[in-house]
Every structure is written in C-alpha cells, then in structure tokens.
Scaffold this motif. Structure first.
Motif, PDB file in Angstrom:
ATOM      1  N   ASP A 238       1.343   3.733  -8.177  1.00 16.39           N
ATOM      2  CA  ASP A 238       0.028   4.336  -8.397  1.00 16.39           C
ATOM      3  C   ASP A 238      -0.962   3.383  -9.058  1.00 16.39           C
ATOM      4  O   ASP A 238      -1.704   3.748  -9.983  1.00 16.39           O
ATOM      5  CB  ASP A 238       0.164   5.613  -9.246  1.00 16.39           C
TER       6      ASP A 238
ATOM      7  N   PRO B 212      -4.372   1.510  -8.857  1.00 10.58           N
ATOM      8  CA  PRO B 212      -5.621   1.514  -8.077  1.00 10.58           C
ATOM      9  C   PRO B 212      -5.903   0.141  -7.496  1.00 10.58           C
ATOM     10  O   PRO B 212      -5.598  -0.893  -8.113  1.00 10.58           O
ATOM     11  CB  PRO B 212      -6.681   1.901  -9.117  1.00 10.58           C
TER      12      PRO B 212
ATOM     13  N   LYS C 142      -5.617  -4.499  -9.064  1.00  7.65           N
ATOM     14  CA  LYS C 142      -4.580  -5.439  -8.654  1.00  7.65           C
ATOM     15  C   LYS C 142      -4.744  -6.789  -9.361  1.00  7.65           C
ATOM     16  O   LYS C 142      -3.754  -7.367  -9.843  1.00  7.65           O
ATOM     17  CB  LYS C 142      -4.609  -5.628  -7.136  1.00  7.65           C
TER      18      LYS C 142
ATOM     19  N   SER D 271      -3.795   3.908  -3.215  1.00  8.44           N
ATOM     20  CA  SER D 271      -3.262   3.108  -4.321  1.00  8.44           C
ATOM     21  C   SER D 271      -2.197   2.147  -3.804  1.00  8.44           C
ATOM     22  O   SER D 271      -1.812   2.180  -2.629  1.00  8.44           O
ATOM     23  CB  SER D 271      -2.675   4.026  -5.400  1.00  8.44           C
ATOM     24  N   TRP D 272      -1.702   1.291  -4.707  1.00 10.12           N
ATOM     25  CA  TRP D 272      -0.699   0.281  -4.368  1.00 10.12           C
ATOM     26  C   TRP D 272       0.503   0.425  -5.295  1.00 10.12           C
ATOM     27  O   TRP D 272       0.402   1.001  -6.389  1.00 10.12           O
ATOM     28  CB  TRP D 272      -1.287  -1.118  -4.520  1.00 10.12           C
TER      29      TRP D 272
ATOM     30  N   GLU E 291       0.839  -1.196   0.000  1.00 10.02           N
ATOM     31  CA  GLU E 291       0.000   0.000   0.000  1.00 10.02           C
ATOM     32  C   GLU E 291       0.876   1.249   0.000  1.00 10.02           C
ATOM     33  O   GLU E 291       1.907   1.297   0.659  1.00 10.02           O
ATOM     34  CB  GLU E 291      -0.895   0.007   1.230  1.00 10.02           C
ATOM     35  N   GLN E 292       0.462   2.248  -0.750  1.00  3.42           N
ATOM     36  CA  GLN E 292       1.226   3.488  -0.841  1.00  3.42           C
ATOM     37  C   GLN E 292       0.874   4.498   0.242  1.00  3.42           C
ATOM     38  O   GLN E 292       1.626   5.445   0.474  1.00  3.42           O
ATOM     39  CB  GLN E 292       1.012   4.151  -2.209  1.00  3.42           C
TER      40      GLN E 292
END
Length: 604
Positions: A418, A420, A424, A371-372, A366-367
């Motif tokens: 970035d 979403p 994933k 986002s991831w 996770e950012q």
C-alpha cells in the motif's frame, strides 16, 4: 493403527505408543505438566513439559556456543526459549510488526526472524518473560497457538498484495482453514491469558466439524485427545506461482482459475522434507495429486485428509509419523478411497494444471489499485542491525512513519504494501539511508537462497547453516561471475541437519548438514555437508544425492565443474536443476569422482 470413538489412538505393530503420545494423552488437552512447571522457579522446564509447550508455539533451547564451557564450569546450560508467531498467509499490519520488533528488543536477542512458513520467530526469550510475551502477541490479534507441535501448523498462501479476486479469495480460504483447524481446547488461553480469549472480530471463527468420524472428541472435534501423530503442514499456491512450495507440504491447494475467477483447487497430499539418513525407512517426498475440489469444499476435504492422518498415522514411531508414510505404505489409490469413505462420496479427478513458475515478489510492483508494493530481500530471514546494514532500525522507522501493512514470504523476505505512487522515491531514499539492499543490488544466487537457524540455538543441528551460508554465497558469486553465469536463477537451500526445515530436498542445490567437527575448545565446528542436485525452483521434484561429507570450504569447488558443463551443454531455456535432472545426477557424480581420482598425486 486403530482409533477409538473418543479420539484415543494406538500405535502400529505391537500397539505401543511413543512417549510423546503418552504425554499428549495425559496432558488434559495440552495443559499438564506445562502449567505447573511454568509457575515454578528456575530457568528451564522438563523434557515432558517441553513437548507440550511446542503446541503453544515455543521451544526450549540453549546456547550451544557456550554449552561445553558451562558444563566444564559446572553450570547448567544457558536456557532460553524460541517463540513462534502464527501468521496465516503472512499478513501483518504495522502495529503487529512494531509489537514483535519491540519484543525482540525487550525480551529477545534483538533480532526478528522471518521463517520459511511466513511467521516471525523471537529468539532468546527467558522463561520468566514467556507469559508476558505470549500475552503481548495476542493483544496485537496474532497468536502463537499451534505454531509448533503435532497439529496443523501455520497455513501458507501467496503473499503478494495484488488486488485481484483470485489472490483475495485464496487469502480468504487460507484464513478460514487456519481457523477451522485450530485447536479448540481452552488450555492455551488458560495458561497464557488467565482464561481470557482475545478475538480478532474480523477473523474467521472455527466452526463445527464437517466430517463426523468415530475418532471425534467433544473438546477437540477434529484432533481428538492425542491430536495428530506428527506435525501437519498446508499451503495454498497458484500453478504459475508456487511461491509457497505447495509440494513440500502434507496438503497443498493449487488454484484453478477460470474466466478470472477462482473456482476451486487441485489438491495434492503427502509432501514432507524431514528424513533421518541412518534410518532407511525415512525419506523426503513431494506431494502427489489427490483430487479437484470447488472452493466450497476446501474445509471438508482438508478436514477429511487431516482425520485420515489422525486415525492412521504411525503413533508408535515418530520418525515415520508424517502423512507421506501413510501414502507410501498404502499407495495413493487406497488413500484416496479412505478419504472418500470419510467424506461419504467420490472425489473428482484433478485438472491438468502443472506448476510452471515461481515468483519471489521482490522489487517494486503495482498492486492493481493505484498503489505499489516493495519486496525487500532479507538474508536468511534475519532482521537485524549489523554494520552499515540497519534493517531492524530501518523497518521500525518505516512502520512508525507510514503505518502500512506488510506480508511475509516463504523465502524469508518481507513485502511492504500500500505504498502510494508519489512516495516511491521517498521509500527508495529510506532504503539508502538505512543501508538496505534493494533487489537490484542483490545477486541472483543470494536472492533465491535460504537457510535454517541451526547453531547455536537448534538442538537438532549437527552443523552450521544460517551463520555460514552468506560466506558460501560469496564463493558462489565469485564462481558464477568467472563462468559468466551470474544472472542464472537457481535455488540454494542449506540446513544444519537432515530434518529439512529450509526445504533442501526439492531445490536446485540442497546443502544438508551431515557431520560435526569440533573447534579447539571442544565446541561444534563448521562440519561437512551432503550436496543434492537436480530439483528445481518450482519445487515439484526431489533432488538426488551428488556428493556426501563435503567440507564447507569445498562445496562450491565441487560444483564448478557441473556448472561449467551446464554452460556448455544446456538446452535452450533449461535451468540448472533441469539440466542436472536430464543428464543424471548419478552420472555427474561419477564424472566428478573420476576427475577427483585422476587429479590425486600418484602414490609411491
């Protein structure tokens, strides 16, 4: 060594400058003889021009796989050029990635290579394509300036795209310092862009020199007419995540965080991996503590350290021209006093913040903004299509489809940012479609290993590295599975010569090219290696010679008894490198030698 008020320098001892120093002095700020030779015909440039070309981000190379055959046929070497893209902090956007990918296919050898300093390298570029290649890179708002040569190289920073104030401020400081320490002369733009300078409006701009000294120069206020005595490397890191290997750099900034805010840095100096085994005067070193500085003083302390090295580094002997030798010869206290003299005031002692951990940032994370990011392992940094692995095609398709940014790591991997949360599964399916291994399907030893390019392009290599490390890791995987240690985390760094580009001297297991062998056709064979043990993944301790001149097919066999003892005698939570350090590498080597001697058949 002394320095004059116009930036002119003299060598140590008898005052004689090395040949490279004379070339820099006569080059008119890195312009001649490079400009004339690039405009001439032919496939290559002279050695003199090549020394100046390095400052512009490129090396002349030839294909050593065919060197012997071409010589027999009376042909000149198969010359080409490596072009290195400077990317401070490893930050790129989709347009920049796609431009580098296109260049790799149109003028390079079809592959991109992520370096151990968060850059891209293009290999196989012909002389006739050099200017257009450098221009295209600049059009993407990247450049090749100072990616090589006797200047500040690409500055490293934790690449994790985590949205917190600490990492954001570190990247800001990295970008500001990269701009401040960039060469100022116009030669780069005159040669490659016909005098046009393509600026990134969002990037920091170089400002005036902050530490006035007699060695300053009107054109190059920080470097002077002859630039640095040797390359200079800098990294930003966190004490709990030394993913940029700060202790292997000339200058390191370790973040000091208080109340969730980045308030300053512990500064370390004098790291460097290069050595020449035949010259006892040379050695690898990890950096030592210098001081603490608040964030506002980053540019000033860096400039002061650079200028002390500029003025007192050895310009007569390039083998001893790095900052680590100044510190070794003077001692850290005398070096600190000289930096204080340049700054005009005392330095603050460093905080008590030892390095404790390293994160390779691979896998899904996770950012912090909803986002991831996804860290993808790239074996030895080589982005290519080979068999069922279509990494080059897959990344091209990814960036074309999503247009998202990415980061490059110092372990030669790539982080896709970035993403979403609802995409994933879609991205995981993309990995499967192109045969790209996720971190979950990558062995631990392979995840933490890296190699330099070595043969066939590097002119310094005495053995293979990048091309043979995968097979060495195959053997490691087999041996670790047999011992029940397949999940054990340890770092294996391999180089094709002692210069240390893949940082082999501060990891758990360093494999350094030692001696060349020859294939039946006379071309270089796989050769032998020196095995070093007892560093660690945190990078703050040198390893020690375990065994020399080991044939490549014997490397893992020599280490199996050490791993067996590690499994039986390790303390709770102890890493392999820490175990070797505690027990003593010399003792382990003596034990291995005795065991080998006992196993030899008795002589008649």
């Amino acid at each position: 060594m002394s320095t004059g008020g116009n930036g002119e320098t003299k060598g140590k001892g008898n005052g004689k400058l090395s040949k490279v120093e004379a070339l820099k002095r006569e080059s008119q700020y890195l312009k001649l003889p490079l400009l004339d030779e690039l405009n001439a015909g032919g496939a290559s440039i002279s050695d003199d021009a090549m020394q100046i070309l390095k400052f512009h981000g490129s090396y002349q190379q030839d294909d050593r796989d065919v060197r012997v055959q071409r010589r027999r046929e009376g042909q000149e070497p198969a010359y080409s050029f490596m072009v290195r893209v400077r990317i401070p902090g490893g930050r790129i956007d989709a347009r920049q990635y796609l431009a580098c990918d296109e260049l790799a296919r149109s003028v390079g050898n079809g592959t991109l290579r992520i370096t151990t300093r968060q850059e891209f390298q293009l290999h196989g570029v012909l002389k006739q394509d050099l200017k257009a290649t450098v221009r295209r890179i600049n059009e993407t708002l990247l450049d090749t300036l100072a990616a090589c040569g006797d200047v500040e190289r690409n500055i490293l920073c934790c690449p994790a795209p985590i949205h917190d104030r600490v990492r954001a401020r570190m990247q800001e400081d990295c970008a500001a310092l990269a701009a401040h320490l960039s060469p100022r002369a116009s030669s780069y733009w005159d040669i490659w862009l016909d005098g046009e300078k393509i600026d990134n409006p969002d990037a920091p701009k170089p400002g005036p020199a902050l530490v006035p000294t007699p060695g300053d120069d009107a054109v190059e206020p920080i470097y002077g007419k002859t630039y640095m005595p040797r390359k200079f490397k800098t990294a930003f890191a966190l004490p709990d995540d030394n993913c940029t290997d700060a202790y292997a750099n000339d200058l390191g900034f370790l973040a000091v965080v208080e109340g969730g805010e980045l308030v300053g840095y512990n500064v370390v100096v004098g790291g460097g991996m290069g050595t020449t085994p035949s010259a006892r005067k040379t050695f690898p070193a990890v950096a030592v503590e210098l001081c603490y500085v608040p964030r506002s003083e980053v540019l000033r302390i860096a400039e002061a350290v650079v200028k002390v090295q500029r003025d007192f580094g050895d310009r007569g002997d390039r083998k001893r021209a790095r900052l680590k030798y100044v510190i070794f010869d003077w001692g850290i206290d005398a070096f600190r006093s000289k930096v204080e003299e340049y700054l005009g005031g005392p330095l603050t002692p460093p905080k008590d913040l030892p390095v404790t951990e390293v994160d390779d940032h691979l896998g899904w994370h996770e950012q912090g903004d909803g986002s991831w990011f996804l860290g993808i392992p790239v074996e030895n940094g080589r982005i290519k299509d080979e068999g069922s692995l279509r990494l080059a095609s897959g990344l091209r398709a990814y960036f074309e489809r999503y247009g998202a940014p990415a980061r490059l790591t110092c372990l030669q991997s790539i982080l896709l940012a970035d993403i979403p949360a609802d995409r994933k599964d879609e991205v995981n399916a993309w990995l499967e479609e192109y045969g790209i291994a996720s971190v979950e399907r990558t062995s631990t030893v392979r995840r933490w290993a890296m190699a330099c390019p070595a043969l066939p392009t590097c002119g310094l290599a005495v053995t293979e590295s990048e091309r043979v490390l995968p097979s060495v890791l195959d053997r490691f995987e087999e041996a670790m599975a047999a011992l029940g240690l397949e999940g054990e985390r340890y770092s294996v760094h391999m180089t094709g010569c002692p210069n240390g580009c893949a940082r082999p001297y501060n990891c758990d297991i360093g494999l350094v090219g030692r001696g060349a062998s020859k294939n039946p056709d006379g071309s270089p064979g796989p050769g032998t290696y020196t095995i070093f043990l007892g560093g660690r993944i945190q990078g703050d301790r040198l390893n020690v010679l375990f065994k020399d001149y080991v044939p490549i097919d014997r490397i893992v066999d020599e280490l199996i008894p050490v791993f067996s003892r590690f499994k039986a005698e390790r303390e709770e939570g102890e890493s392999f490198g820490d175990f070797c350090h505690r027990v003593g590498v010399e003792a382990l080597a003596a034990e291995a030698a005795a065991s080998s001697s006992a196993s030899e058949p008795a002589k008649a």
